[in-house]
Write a protein that holds these residues in place. Structure first.
Motif, PDB file in Angstrom:
ATOM      1  N   TRP A 154       0.840  -1.185   0.000  1.00  0.00           N
ATOM      2  CA  TRP A 154       0.000   0.000   0.000  1.00  0.00           C
ATOM      3  C   TRP A 154       0.885   1.249   0.000  1.00  0.00           C
ATOM      4  CZ3 TRP A 154      -5.522  -0.245   0.545  1.00  0.00           C
ATOM      5  CH2 TRP A 154      -6.023  -1.544   0.635  1.00  0.00           C
ATOM      6  N   PRO A 155       0.340   2.409  -0.362  1.00  0.00           N
ATOM      7  CA  PRO A 155       1.112   3.654  -0.341  1.00  0.00           C
ATOM      8  C   PRO A 155       1.617   3.978   1.063  1.00  0.00           C
ATOM      9  CG  PRO A 155      -0.924   3.930  -1.591  1.00  0.00           C
ATOM     10  CD  PRO A 155      -1.019   2.602  -0.919  1.00  0.00           C
ATOM     11  N   GLU A 156       2.650   4.811   1.143  1.00  0.00           N
ATOM     12  CA  GLU A 156       3.249   5.174   2.422  1.00  0.00           C
ATOM     13  C   GLU A 156       2.259   5.860   3.354  1.00  0.00           C
ATOM     14  OE1 GLU A 156       6.242   4.721   3.873  1.00  0.00           O
ATOM     15  OE2 GLU A 156       6.764   3.355   2.252  1.00  0.00           O
ATOM     16  N   SER A 157       1.275   6.541   2.790  1.00  0.00           N
ATOM     17  CA  SER A 157       0.303   7.271   3.602  1.00  0.00           C
ATOM     18  C   SER A 157      -0.725   6.355   4.262  1.00  0.00           C
ATOM     19  CB  SER A 157      -0.427   8.303   2.732  1.00  0.00           C
ATOM     20  OG  SER A 157      -1.073   7.658   1.640  1.00  0.00           O
ATOM     21  N   VAL A 158      -0.679   5.066   3.929  1.00  0.00           N
ATOM     22  CA  VAL A 158      -1.702   4.121   4.381  1.00  0.00           C
ATOM     23  C   VAL A 158      -1.091   3.063   5.299  1.00  0.00           C
ATOM     24  CG1 VAL A 158      -3.386   2.390   3.638  1.00  0.00           C
ATOM     25  CG2 VAL A 158      -3.058   4.474   2.283  1.00  0.00           C
ATOM     26  N   GLY A 159      -1.729   2.846   6.454  1.00  0.00           N
ATOM     27  CA  GLY A 159      -1.347   1.739   7.318  1.00  0.00           C
ATOM     28  C   GLY A 159      -2.207   0.531   6.982  1.00  0.00           C
ATOM     29  N   GLN A 160      -1.676  -0.674   7.175  1.00  0.00           N
ATOM     30  CA  GLN A 160      -2.462  -1.872   6.864  1.00  0.00           C
ATOM     31  C   GLN A 160      -1.978  -3.047   7.682  1.00  0.00           C
ATOM     32  OE1 GLN A 160      -1.963  -4.894   4.792  1.00  0.00           O
ATOM     33  NE2 GLN A 160       0.255  -4.673   4.588  1.00  0.00           N
ATOM     34  N   ARG A 161      -2.870  -4.004   7.902  1.00  0.00           N
ATOM     35  CA  ARG A 161      -2.515  -5.239   8.593  1.00  0.00           C
ATOM     36  C   ARG A 161      -3.440  -6.351   8.129  1.00  0.00           C
ATOM     37  NH1 ARG A 161      -3.950  -5.195  14.903  1.00  0.00           N
ATOM     38  NH2 ARG A 161      -3.602  -7.430  14.587  1.00  0.00           N
ATOM     39  N   VAL A 162      -2.946  -7.584   8.221  1.00  0.00           N
ATOM     40  CA  VAL A 162      -3.751  -8.761   7.902  1.00  0.00           C
ATOM     41  C   VAL A 162      -4.458  -9.196   9.183  1.00  0.00           C
ATOM     42  CG1 VAL A 162      -3.706 -11.162   7.166  1.00  0.00           C
ATOM     43  CG2 VAL A 162      -2.257  -9.486   6.010  1.00  0.00           C
ATOM     44  N   LEU A 163      -5.784  -9.258   9.127  1.00  0.00           N
ATOM     45  CA  LEU A 163      -6.562  -9.649  10.299  1.00  0.00           C
ATOM     46  C   LEU A 163      -6.683 -11.160  10.430  1.00  0.00           C
ATOM     47  CD1 LEU A 163      -9.480  -7.065  10.015  1.00  0.00           C
ATOM     48  CD2 LEU A 163      -7.539  -6.989  11.580  1.00  0.00           C
ATOM     49  N   ALA A 164      -6.838 -11.832   9.301  1.00  0.00           N
ATOM     50  CA  ALA A 164      -7.037 -13.288   9.294  1.00  0.00           C
ATOM     51  C   ALA A 164      -6.975 -13.761   7.851  1.00  0.00           C
ATOM     52  CB  ALA A 164      -8.389 -13.641   9.917  1.00  0.00           C
ATOM     53  N   HIS A 165      -7.160 -15.051   7.647  1.00  0.00           N
ATOM     54  CA  HIS A 165      -7.288 -15.616   6.306  1.00  0.00           C
ATOM     55  C   HIS A 165      -8.601 -16.389   6.231  1.00  0.00           C
ATOM     56  CE1 HIS A 165      -2.969 -14.776   6.060  1.00  0.00           C
ATOM     57  NE2 HIS A 165      -3.085 -14.916   4.750  1.00  0.00           N
ATOM     58  N   GLU A 166      -9.287 -16.262   5.115  1.00  0.00           N
ATOM     59  CA  GLU A 166     -10.484 -17.066   4.940  1.00  0.00           C
ATOM     60  C   GLU A 166     -10.079 -18.516   4.657  1.00  0.00           C
ATOM     61  OE1 GLU A 166     -12.699 -15.447   1.715  1.00  0.00           O
ATOM     62  OE2 GLU A 166     -11.194 -15.898   0.215  1.00  0.00           O
ATOM     63  N   TRP A 167     -11.028 -19.435   4.815  1.00  0.00           N
ATOM     64  CA  TRP A 167     -10.776 -20.865   4.657  1.00  0.00           C
ATOM     65  C   TRP A 167     -11.776 -21.415   3.653  1.00  0.00           C
ATOM     66  CZ3 TRP A 167      -6.505 -22.994   6.388  1.00  0.00           C
ATOM     67  CH2 TRP A 167      -6.392 -24.400   6.405  1.00  0.00           C
ATOM     68  N   HIS A 168     -11.297 -22.000   2.559  1.00  0.00           N
ATOM     69  CA  HIS A 168     -12.180 -22.479   1.498  1.00  0.00           C
ATOM     70  C   HIS A 168     -12.628 -23.914   1.764  1.00  0.00           C
ATOM     71  CE1 HIS A 168     -10.619 -19.318  -1.593  1.00  0.00           C
ATOM     72  NE2 HIS A 168     -11.350 -18.813  -0.636  1.00  0.00           N
ATOM     73  N   THR A 169     -13.929 -24.111   1.742  1.00  0.00           N
ATOM     74  CA  THR A 169     -14.525 -25.390   2.125  1.00  0.00           C
ATOM     75  C   THR A 169     -15.500 -25.871   1.056  1.00  0.00           C
ATOM     76  OG1 THR A 169     -14.370 -24.763   4.465  1.00  0.00           O
ATOM     77  CG2 THR A 169     -15.878 -26.557   3.910  1.00  0.00           C
ATOM     78  N   LEU A 170     -15.487 -27.173   0.762  1.00  0.00           N
ATOM     79  CA  LEU A 170     -16.470 -27.778  -0.130  1.00  0.00           C
ATOM     80  C   LEU A 170     -17.708 -28.149   0.672  1.00  0.00           C
ATOM     81  CD1 LEU A 170     -14.147 -30.179  -2.145  1.00  0.00           C
ATOM     82  CD2 LEU A 170     -15.215 -28.100  -3.013  1.00  0.00           C
TER      83      LEU A 170
END
Length: 302
Positions: A154-170
């Protein structure tokens, strides 16, 4: 070094641009039209460029004026927020906060995580919009953005973080499995009706399966039905149309209620990252801070 001269005329310029004439701006600011005109002339001289195109019938921004207007409105908004932040430092968060959310995930997961804020902070006014494209919150004037997948830089002006990952299920409905049988291996999926995600150009998304040593593998099925929306895919599965692969956050409730049944759980695989992004120089504002805290707490658990 910053000079206070740079701020002179900005409020007049923004008011003229907003109201479309010197006369209307003069009435709004309790000044004369002559004073407004002189202020704009001084600003244009200092900047060395024309900000407005003037004709006998209308007043419009030049290309340089449009760019300068965007910058000025952002500066004035930041100054207003800074003032509000100082006044409300020890009080409850208040005012409008813009939040842009992914279409399906936003409605299913983010809105429920944010609605309690309305009871906790009655003066807070969230403005939620929905879309799945990339949004630069700094450029778009959005305080907080949530995305499933997408850019990890992301641009320098923007903070970001990963909260979680989704899980793909059949999964599939009990009625479908009773009629067509329960597959015991991925090879048996060839003989089942598969519901796939697709795009308007005809492309069909393959399914992702857990592979050896944690490396996912892709399987391109011959679909029985193609739908370009997560809610639509789930509805088709609930109606007994076949087997579908969906993120666990979307089908959690139908699974718990028994309206859907997980199929081949050993093939479930980690999906896209759920990301939170925000404008760095606004994160200290109480209204933005409580939204970020609520999303980290709520979506992190999910």
């Amino acid at each position: 070094m910053f000079s206070s001269e740079r701020l002179k005329g900005i409020d007049v310029f923004v008011c003229v641009a907003d109201y479309g004439s010197f006369t209307a701006a003069a009435e709004k600011m309790n000044l004369t039209a002559s004073a407004i005109s002189k202020s704009i002339a001084r600003l244009e001289k200092r900047l060395g460029t024309r900000l407005f195109q003037r004709t006998t019938r209308r007043l419009s921004l030049t290309e340089a004026g449009v760019a300068f207007y965007r910058t000025c409105t952002g500066v004035l908004a930041d100054l207003e927020d800074a003032e509000l932040s100082l006044r409300a430092e020890q009080s409850e968060p208040r005012g409008h906060v813009r939040i842009d959310l992914p279409s399906v995930f936003g409605r299913a997961q983010v809105v429920p995580a944010l609605l309690p804020l309305l009871q906790a902070f009655p003066s807070l006014v969230p403005h939620m919009s929905f879309g799945d494209g990339f949004v630069d919150p700094f450029k778009e004037g959005v305080d907080v953005v949530v995305r499933v997948g997408g850019a990890d830089v992301w641009p320098e002006s923007v903070g970001q973080r990963v909260l979680a990952h989704e899980w793909h299920t059949l999964c599939a409905s009990p009625a479908y499995l009773a009629s067509h049988g329960v597959p015991t291996s991925d090879s048996e999926l060839e003989h089942h009706r598969c519901i796939a995600y697709g795009w308007v150009d005809g492309r069909v998304s393959p399914w992702s399966f857990a592979g050896e040593q944690g490396t996912p593998r892709r399987w391109q099925m011959t679909p029985h039905l193609v739908i370009g929306n997560g809610d639509g895919l789930m509805q088709a599965a609930l109606a007994g149309c076949g087997i579908v692969q969906l993120p666990s956050w979307l089908i959690q409730q139908p699974l718990e209620e028994g309206r859907l049944v997980e199929v081949l759980p050993q093939l479930a695989t980690e999906g896209a990252a759920i990301r939170l992004a925000w404008v760095k120089n606004r994160q200290a504002l109480p209204k933005v801070r409580v939204v970020l805290e609520a999303l980290v707490a709520g979506l992190g658990k999910r």
